[in-house]
Design an enzyme around this catalytic site. Structure first.
Site, short mmCIF file in Angstrom:
data_model
loop_
_atom_site.label_atom_id
_atom_site.label_comp_id
_atom_site.label_asym_id
_atom_site.label_seq_id
_atom_site.Cartn_x
_atom_site.Cartn_y
_atom_site.Cartn_z
N GLU A 160 -1.70 -1.65 -5.96
CA GLU A 160 -3.15 -1.15 -6.50
C GLU A 160 -2.87 -0.44 -7.95
O GLU A 160 -1.80 0.16 -8.31
CB GLU A 160 -3.31 0.02 -5.59
N CYS A 218 -12.62 -4.36 6.08
CA CYS A 218 -11.90 -4.69 7.19
C CYS A 218 -11.38 -6.06 6.89
O CYS A 218 -11.77 -6.86 6.51
CB CYS A 218 -13.17 -5.20 8.27
N CYS A 251 -13.77 -1.11 13.03
CA CYS A 251 -14.79 -1.98 12.30
C CYS A 251 -16.03 -1.96 13.08
O CYS A 251 -15.69 -2.18 14.28
CB CYS A 251 -14.17 -3.41 12.02
N CYS A 255 -16.92 -6.19 13.79
CA CYS A 255 -15.97 -6.88 14.83
C CYS A 255 -15.26 -6.21 15.62
O CYS A 255 -14.89 -6.68 16.51
CB CYS A 255 -15.17 -7.92 13.83
N ASP A 291 -3.40 2.14 6.99
CA ASP A 291 -2.41 1.71 5.83
C ASP A 291 -2.23 0.30 6.28
O ASP A 291 -2.10 -0.57 5.13
CB ASP A 291 -1.16 2.57 5.88
N ASP A 314 0.89 -1.08 -0.19
CA ASP A 314 0.24 -0.01 -0.21
C ASP A 314 1.04 1.25 -0.05
O ASP A 314 1.72 1.31 1.12
CB ASP A 314 -0.75 0.11 1.28
N CYS A 354 -13.31 -9.17 9.24
CA CYS A 354 -14.05 -9.84 9.00
C CYS A 354 -14.62 -9.56 7.43
O CYS A 354 -15.57 -10.38 7.05
CB CYS A 354 -15.21 -9.47 9.80
#
Length: 485
Positions: A323, A377, A396, A399, A406, A227, A380
């Site tokens: 990406e 997330c 999140c 969860c 990042d 990332d 989950c």
């Protein structure tokens, strides 16, 4: 023209060396690069002249059969026409013999490639940004470059000189032992050489066919998600759960104080003025050279850091996930453009692409541009509807996971490698993935389509080109929101 393909077990690799030419050799190098630019401009003018002539004849009602024939822009056709014109054209007759034929061939080849790209872009056969007609190159802005494909092209046995056609023997600023040893051992064959002036000095790049064995990576069974960011250049999370961060050194920001001082000195000198024809003073040229030296140092430091990063990552992991960033669009943000350009996001992906394929034969996965790596997330799989850029911690709601933004994105990218290999997860079989909340379709984004820009009446070439009378391609609607390629 048939494309060159290396032998099995060989790759095409470039070896670049800095040059230390004397005054006479520097003038000869500039003359060759200027000849390439002049030949390019001649080719552009020669081809487009027939386009304008046809438009003028069409305006007078000439029939199609009576119009001026299209002039071809293939390299053999341009070379034949130029060889006939250079003896009589006053722009070339007095000095064309001073340079190698390869200088003119460089300009003609670039013109042929420019016209091919324009025709393919017009007919929808070329991806990327829409390309316009080739334009003339300015003497003030054109990049000095010339390519040699025939003649005496070699690396001398002393390891500190190279020989090029018509230019003779030039001394290199650094030893050429790496390429020389391969040539003497028979594991490399020089194909061509290109001289280029950039960052204040001359360089020569040898394109060689080199025998290269694939290098085994340190962890072939481990996938890593990368990332990219501004504050932290790269956050790397592998499939084992390990997270590493590479800080952004910010070479340009570090040199801004020095650049401000150098620019202030330049502004106080008598510089050039194109409106009045005023020449720059010697003090201005000296101050401008000092300022350019700071810019060149920043560029060299950035290139060195990016190469070290991509080489180490490509040599360690078997699968890399990055990406598909819209860097051109990100640079339009005036608040972040300077830092994004200094980070070099596009260069990182370009280097990873060829280093994984040619050196290690490993896998590079490019996540879809609309894949919500930051909003999803990593625990989950729930997807947030909104996650502003200033929120640096991911919390999140499903969860209760609390993790750095990042780090969460890097973990999702690493998991994407397994998803595309097994056919499950976000980018694979949607039915096999566990059902998670995706409020308001946060994992999807519709690309806005725009009508294609059509050729205006005053544009050279008109609405059609020779043997190119086809309908223009239109933007295709996005069938799936999340895909991998």
């Amino acid at each position: 023209m048939k494309k060159f393909r290396p032998q099995p077990g060989f790759v095409v690799q470039a070896f670049r060396f800095a040059l230390d030419p004397n005054v006479t050799q520097d003038a000869a190098l500039r003359s060759h690069c200027g000849a390439a630019r002049a030949a390019y401009n001649w080719a552009v003018g020669w081809v487009t002249a027939s386009w304008w002539q046809r438009r003028a004849e069409e305006s007078y009602g000439f029939p199609e059969a009576g119009l001026t024939p299209w002039r071809p822009w293939s390299l053999p056709a341009l070379r034949k026409a130029f060889n006939e014109a250079k003896h009589t054209d006053p722009r070339f007759a007095a000095w064309w013999e001073e340079n190698s034929k390869e200088a003119y061939n460089t300009g003609l080849a670039n013109a042929a490639a420019a016209f091919d790209n324009y025709a393919k872009s017009k007919n929808g056969k070329r991806g990327g940004k829409r390309m316009g007609t080739p334009r003339f190159k300015s003497k003030r802005k054109a990049r000095l470059a010339c390519r040699f494909t025939t003649g005496t092209i070699r690396v001398d046995t002393d390891g500190r000189h190279v020989t090029l056609p018509r230019l003779g023997t030039l001394r290199t600023h650094e030893p050429t032992a790496g390429l020389l040893a391969r040539v003497q051992a028979g594991t490399a064959r020089i194909l061509s050489a290109t001289v280029r002036h950039e960052r204040g000095r001359w360089f020569v790049s040898f394109q060689a066919e080199v025998k290269r064995d694939l290098e085994r990576v340190a962890r072939p069974d481990v996938a890593v998600g990368i990332d990219l960011g501004v504050k932290t250049l790269a956050v790397m999370a592998d499939s084992t759960g390990e997270i590493r961060q590479v800080p952004n050194l910010g070479h340009y920001d570090t040199a801004r104080k020095q650049l401000r001082r150098a620019s202030r000195i330049v502004s106080r000198r008598q510089g050039p003025d194109r409106r009045t024809g005023r020449k720059p003073s010697r003090r201005w040229e000296k101050a401008n050279a000092q300022r350019n030296k700071v810019h060149h140092r920043v560029a060299n430091l950035r290139a060195d850091a990016l190469h070290k990063l991509t080489t180490s990552v490509a040599a360690e992991y078997g699968t890399l996930v990055v990406e598909d960033l819209n860097v051109a669009g990100m640079l339009k943000n005036r608040r972040l453009a300077r830092r994004i350009a200094d980070a070099g996001f596009g260069e990182i992906r370009r280097q990873l692409k060829y280093k994984t394929r040619r050196r290690h034969a490993t896998r590079l996965v490019v996540a879809d541009r609309w894949y919500p790596s930051s909003k999803t997330c990593s625990g989950c799989g729930a997807v947030k509807a909104k996650l502003p850029l200033h929120v640096r911690t991911y919390e999140c709601d499903a969860c209760g996971l609390v993790i750095d933004r990042d780090d969460n994105a890097a973990l999702n990218l690493a998991a994407l490698a397994a998803a595309c290999m097994t056919g499950t997860g976000v980018a694979g079989d949607q039915d096999a993935a566990p059902a998670v909340s995706k409020p308001r379709g946060a994992d999807q984004k519709t690309r806005a389509t725009r009508t294609r820009r059509r050729t205006s009446a005053g544009r050279a070439g008109g609405a059609t080109l020779p043997q190119q009378r086809q309908t223009e391609a239109r933007d295709r609607t996005q069938a799936e929101a999340l895909t991998l390629w």
